[in-house]
Design a protein around this motif. Structure first.
Motif, PDB file in Angstrom:
ATOM      1  N   TYR A  96      37.768  11.218  25.838  1.00  0.00           N
ATOM      2  CA  TYR A  96      36.574  10.693  26.507  1.00  0.00           C
ATOM      3  C   TYR A  96      35.296  11.148  25.806  1.00  0.00           C
ATOM      4  O   TYR A  96      35.192  12.285  25.353  1.00  0.00           O
ATOM      5  CB  TYR A  96      36.551  11.142  27.976  1.00  0.00           C
ATOM      6  N   THR A  97      34.317  10.237  25.721  1.00  0.00           N
ATOM      7  CA  THR A  97      33.038  10.579  25.077  1.00  0.00           C
ATOM      8  C   THR A  97      31.857  10.363  26.024  1.00  0.00           C
ATOM      9  O   THR A  97      30.710  10.404  25.591  1.00  0.00           O
ATOM     10  CB  THR A  97      32.805   9.698  23.827  1.00  0.00           C
ATOM     11  N   GLY A  98      32.148  10.128  27.320  1.00  0.00           N
ATOM     12  CA  GLY A  98      31.076   9.821  28.271  1.00  0.00           C
ATOM     13  C   GLY A  98      30.720   8.349  28.272  1.00  0.00           C
ATOM     14  O   GLY A  98      31.215   7.572  27.427  1.00  0.00           O
ATOM     15  N   GLU A  99      29.921   7.949  29.221  1.00  0.00           N
ATOM     16  CA  GLU A  99      29.403   6.572  29.314  1.00  0.00           C
ATOM     17  C   GLU A  99      30.506   5.514  29.403  1.00  0.00           C
ATOM     18  O   GLU A  99      30.289   4.350  29.025  1.00  0.00           O
ATOM     19  CB  GLU A  99      28.489   6.254  28.110  1.00  0.00           C
ATOM     20  N   GLY A 100      31.694   5.905  29.868  1.00  0.00           N
ATOM     21  CA  GLY A 100      32.785   4.936  30.011  1.00  0.00           C
ATOM     22  C   GLY A 100      33.536   4.628  28.737  1.00  0.00           C
ATOM     23  O   GLY A 100      34.381   3.730  28.721  1.00  0.00           O
ATOM     24  N   VAL A 101      33.245   5.357  27.663  1.00  0.00           N
ATOM     25  CA  VAL A 101      33.831   5.043  26.348  1.00  0.00           C
ATOM     26  C   VAL A 101      34.913   6.061  25.962  1.00  0.00           C
ATOM     27  O   VAL A 101      34.672   7.267  25.991  1.00  0.00           O
ATOM     28  CB  VAL A 101      32.737   5.016  25.258  1.00  0.00           C
TER      29      VAL A 101
END
Lengths: 186, 186
Positions: free
Chosen positions: A162-167
């Protein structure tokens, strides 16, 4: 569930292979006959032997209470084909839904803890809470992995990061630099 | 060094983008006029704001002493094109070589700490040691990221993830599940 190799015992001293590259994991727990699942991205290896793993589990989550009280959980490694399920698990709360039933996941008995394994995952790490001293200040749980199971192949399954922002980043290829490493330093 | 976008200030509350997917990082430190670099794979996000990062830094390493004494470091994010350099940094010890000079890395001044930034890396996180209470027991350093710098593009650089045995996973593609996420849960 896609056809997959049967799981085998996996050496707890080698679980870095699964956790060190930083995948999203699913954490399963059990308390008083109920089970739950959460997604977790904040974790790290802390020691090879005993195999220690540090995890941040937010106080607001239902899993936080269940794991603090039961002092056990299973860390399960989902593969890229399970990404949509991982999102659904993270979107819901165990106070409202039975996540195994709601998302078509299979609870399998663990060997050393009461929390269930998630059968669909590539690897399952049975954990005992060995140090709760930093739970109140940081929500930091320090677990010992007391038993590990993994499919023998593929050696490097496609994992979700996971990289944040739903990505999500999906793991790419693997490249050996073994010959460049000093032998004692692998 | 390949031509690359100039770095900009990056919000410390958003550093999960770089650390949560689990890349190998280079940790730079300074003490009494000397500098050092180590590779680190055991780290995790612990809080968004203040931005806290937990790191395991082995007691046998030269960096352990330098960081414990200076109470500062910089966490630098190397990209896949730097993999061979990352291995060389991990293979050597700061007691014997000046790693910046030996491996052609450029020390750039940080803004809030005395440890240098590694200019070739995609992002640089200036860290202060805010909790050393678990250093003796677990070699666990809890840092606050007090200033962050990053190239604005690419948004997702190719990163290097260690799996043990000399093998790196290189980050693959990115896929957005944003529309599937519950808005408060990103």
């Amino acid at each position: 569930m896609p056809r997959a190799a049967a799981k085998k015992d996996f050496p707890t001293a080698e679980i870095r292979r699964f956790l060190e590259p930083g995948p999203i994991v699913l954490v399963s727990s059990a308390l008083n006959g109920a089970t739950n699942i959460m997604t977790m991205g904040w974790h790290m290896m802390m020691e090879f032997e005993p195999a220690l793993v540090g995890c941040i589990i937010a106080p607001a989550s239902h899993s936080h209470d269940m794991i603090r009280k039961s002092r056990e959980c299973v860390i399960n490694l989902p593969t890229a084909d399970m990404a949509a399920t991982v999102v659904r698990v993270g979107n819901s709360t165990g106070t409202e839904v039975d996540k195994f039933a709601a998302f078509g996941l299979t609870a399998a008995p663990a060997e050393k803890v009461s929390a269930p394994l998630i059968a669909e995952c590539h690897a399952n790490l049975e954990c005992r809470l060995v140090d709760a001293s930093q739970v109140r200040k940081y929500a930091l749980f320090i677990f010992e992995v007391v038993k590990a199971h993994a499919r023998p192949r593929p050696k490097y399954p496609a994992t979700i990061h996971y990289t944040g922002e739903g990505v999500f980043m999906i793991s790419g290829g693997h490249k050996s630099f073994r010959r460049q490493f000093r032998p004692g330093n692998l």
